[in-house]
Write a protein that holds these residues in place. Sequence first.
Motif, PDB file in Angstrom:
ATOM      1  N   ILE A  27       0.861  -1.188   0.000  1.00  0.00           N
ATOM      2  CA  ILE A  27       0.000   0.000   0.000  1.00  0.00           C
ATOM      3  C   ILE A  27       0.895   1.235   0.000  1.00  0.00           C
ATOM      4  N   ASP A  28       0.714   2.085  -1.006  1.00  0.00           N
ATOM      5  CA  ASP A  28       1.497   3.313  -1.137  1.00  0.00           C
ATOM      6  C   ASP A  28       0.799   4.427  -0.363  1.00  0.00           C
ATOM      7  N   VAL A  29       1.493   5.006   0.618  1.00  0.00           N
ATOM      8  CA  VAL A  29       0.901   6.060   1.456  1.00  0.00           C
ATOM      9  C   VAL A  29       1.665   7.376   1.299  1.00  0.00           C
ATOM     10  N   SER A  30       2.353   7.548   0.183  1.00  0.00           N
ATOM     11  CA  SER A  30       3.173   8.746  -0.022  1.00  0.00           C
ATOM     12  C   SER A  30       2.359   9.871  -0.658  1.00  0.00           C
ATOM     13  N   SER A  31       2.898  11.085  -0.559  1.00  0.00           N
ATOM     14  CA  SER A  31       2.452  12.286  -1.281  1.00  0.00           C
ATOM     15  C   SER A  31       1.173  12.918  -0.744  1.00  0.00           C
ATOM     16  N   TRP A  32       0.537  12.367   0.279  1.00  0.00           N
ATOM     17  CA  TRP A  32      -0.656  12.990   0.835  1.00  0.00           C
ATOM     18  C   TRP A  32      -0.269  14.242   1.627  1.00  0.00           C
ATOM     19  N   VAL A  33      -1.050  15.309   1.469  1.00  0.00           N
ATOM     20  CA  VAL A  33      -0.792  16.562   2.181  1.00  0.00           C
ATOM     21  C   VAL A  33      -2.085  17.051   2.823  1.00  0.00           C
ATOM     22  N   VAL A  34      -1.956  17.827   3.872  1.00  0.00           N
ATOM     23  CA  VAL A  34      -3.102  18.410   4.554  1.00  0.00           C
ATOM     24  C   VAL A  34      -3.625  19.574   3.717  1.00  0.00           C
ATOM     25  N   THR A  35      -4.916  19.550   3.375  1.00  0.00           N
ATOM     26  CA  THR A  35      -5.516  20.606   2.556  1.00  0.00           C
ATOM     27  C   THR A  35      -6.510  21.461   3.330  1.00  0.00           C
ATOM     28  N   GLN A  36      -6.979  20.961   4.466  1.00  0.00           N
ATOM     29  CA  GLN A  36      -7.936  21.741   5.257  1.00  0.00           C
ATOM     30  C   GLN A  36      -7.992  21.184   6.669  1.00  0.00           C
ATOM     31  N   VAL A  37      -8.147  22.072   7.640  1.00  0.00           N
ATOM     32  CA  VAL A  37      -8.301  21.683   9.039  1.00  0.00           C
ATOM     33  C   VAL A  37      -9.690  22.086   9.497  1.00  0.00           C
ATOM     34  N   LYS A  38     -10.476  21.109   9.924  1.00  0.00           N
ATOM     35  CA  LYS A  38     -11.843  21.362  10.360  1.00  0.00           C
ATOM     36  C   LYS A  38     -11.902  21.308  11.886  1.00  0.00           C
ATOM     37  N   ASP A  55      -0.452  12.941 -10.511  1.00  0.00           N
ATOM     38  CA  ASP A  55       0.925  12.532 -10.785  1.00  0.00           C
ATOM     39  C   ASP A  55       1.764  13.656 -11.369  1.00  0.00           C
ATOM     40  N   ARG A  56       1.190  14.473 -12.232  1.00  0.00           N
ATOM     41  CA  ARG A  56       1.982  15.511 -12.896  1.00  0.00           C
ATOM     42  C   ARG A  56       2.322  16.685 -11.975  1.00  0.00           C
ATOM     43  N   TYR A  57       1.703  16.724 -10.772  1.00  0.00           N
ATOM     44  CA  TYR A  57       1.974  17.821  -9.850  1.00  0.00           C
ATOM     45  C   TYR A  57       2.799  17.395  -8.629  1.00  0.00           C
ATOM     46  N   ILE A  58       2.996  16.093  -8.458  1.00  0.00           N
ATOM     47  CA  ILE A  58       3.684  15.617  -7.248  1.00  0.00           C
ATOM     48  C   ILE A  58       5.097  16.176  -7.165  1.00  0.00           C
ATOM     49  N   ALA A  59       5.824  16.160  -8.282  1.00  0.00           N
ATOM     50  CA  ALA A  59       7.213  16.611  -8.264  1.00  0.00           C
ATOM     51  C   ALA A  59       7.337  18.112  -8.001  1.00  0.00           C
ATOM     52  N   GLN A  60       6.280  18.886  -8.254  1.00  0.00           N
ATOM     53  CA  GLN A  60       6.351  20.333  -8.074  1.00  0.00           C
ATOM     54  C   GLN A  60       6.317  20.742  -6.610  1.00  0.00           C
ATOM     55  N   GLY A  61       5.721  19.902  -5.764  1.00  0.00           N
ATOM     56  CA  GLY A  61       5.556  20.290  -4.369  1.00  0.00           C
ATOM     57  C   GLY A  61       4.279  21.089  -4.185  1.00  0.00           C
ATOM     58  N   PHE A  62       3.735  21.027  -2.969  1.00  0.00           N
ATOM     59  CA  PHE A  62       2.452  21.664  -2.691  1.00  0.00           C
ATOM     60  C   PHE A  62       2.553  23.191  -2.802  1.00  0.00           C
ATOM     61  N   ALA A  63       1.523  23.775  -3.401  1.00  0.00           N
ATOM     62  CA  ALA A  63       1.393  25.233  -3.488  1.00  0.00           C
ATOM     63  C   ALA A  63       0.002  25.608  -3.002  1.00  0.00           C
ATOM     64  N   ILE A  64      -0.095  26.711  -2.266  1.00  0.00           N
ATOM     65  CA  ILE A  64      -1.367  27.119  -1.688  1.00  0.00           C
ATOM     66  C   ILE A  64      -2.399  27.432  -2.760  1.00  0.00           C
ATOM     67  N   ASP A  65      -1.943  27.780  -3.979  1.00  0.00           N
ATOM     68  CA  ASP A  65      -2.865  28.074  -5.079  1.00  0.00           C
ATOM     69  C   ASP A  65      -3.629  26.833  -5.525  1.00  0.00           C
ATOM     70  N   TRP A  66      -3.127  25.648  -5.189  1.00  0.00           N
ATOM     71  CA  TRP A  66      -3.836  24.432  -5.570  1.00  0.00           C
ATOM     72  C   TRP A  66      -5.225  24.369  -4.958  1.00  0.00           C
ATOM     73  N   LEU A  67      -5.403  24.992  -3.802  1.00  0.00           N
ATOM     74  CA  LEU A  67      -6.689  24.916  -3.109  1.00  0.00           C
ATOM     75  C   LEU A  67      -7.769  25.717  -3.828  1.00  0.00           C
ATOM     76  N   LYS A  68      -7.378  26.601  -4.758  1.00  0.00           N
ATOM     77  CA  LYS A  68      -8.369  27.352  -5.522  1.00  0.00           C
ATOM     78  C   LYS A  68      -9.050  26.470  -6.567  1.00  0.00           C
ATOM     79  N   LYS A  69      -8.308  25.487  -7.084  1.00  0.00           N
ATOM     80  CA  LYS A  69      -8.855  24.535  -8.054  1.00  0.00           C
ATOM     81  C   LYS A  69      -8.479  23.120  -7.608  1.00  0.00           C
ATOM     82  N   PRO A  70      -9.124  22.636  -6.565  1.00  0.00           N
ATOM     83  CA  PRO A  70      -8.714  21.322  -6.021  1.00  0.00           C
ATOM     84  C   PRO A  70      -8.928  20.159  -6.988  1.00  0.00           C
ATOM     85  N   LYS A  71      -9.979  20.204  -7.798  1.00  0.00           N
ATOM     86  CA  LYS A  71     -10.227  19.097  -8.720  1.00  0.00           C
ATOM     87  C   LYS A  71      -9.161  19.001  -9.805  1.00  0.00           C
ATOM     88  N   LYS A  72      -8.546  20.116 -10.106  1.00  0.00           N
ATOM     89  CA  LYS A  72      -7.499  20.127 -11.129  1.00  0.00           C
ATOM     90  C   LYS A  72      -6.200  19.549 -10.592  1.00  0.00           C
TER      91      LYS A  72
END
Length: 204
Positions: A27-38, A55-72
Amino acid sequence: MTKEFWGKKVGMTQLFVGDKVVPVTAIDVSSWVVTQVKTQERDGYSAIQIGLPRDRYIAQGFAIDWLKKPKKHFAFLKEVQVSDMNDIVVGKSADFYSQLTEADRVDVTGVTKGSGFQGVIRRHDFNGPPGSHGDTMGRAPGGMSFMRSRGRVIKGKKLPGHMGVEKVVMKQLNVVKIERDAHIILVKGSVPGKTGSLVFVRKA
């Protein structure tokens, strides 16, 4: 902090434990990041939303702008319950599996493979007709109603239909090995789903 997390099924292999061969599922458990705290005050319950980048965004690292278009940017968005919110911030790596040890047991939840429309022999393990009886019987289920006029089919009778795509829980699976550098967990036995499918892991 939490005893549950999400991962992706990689597939099955085998390991040598002592002088025995043990079948395991990776089971691969890598690359998950926190996107919201409730929080209890704002949302009515305490939880953490985590996301798995595409997959195409994993190497870039998390950016806060991702939360504006989460489905993308995220392939999956899931929640896990937590008991301690300390040191939890948006963008932090969700490596909740780090609390596991190789002596623990886990419950793994997944969705089984889809098999489409199947007959009773494949779906319910019915026996086929005798091989010497000829070819007139086929693989039909046979009579399914009462021996009376206008008989009704009994509720719950096993008939042909859609097979698979069901939520299944495999309980009390042993954690055989944890590859922390590769972020892979190896559990004994099989877990539901096909390669690449999402699974939910909870410490038993």
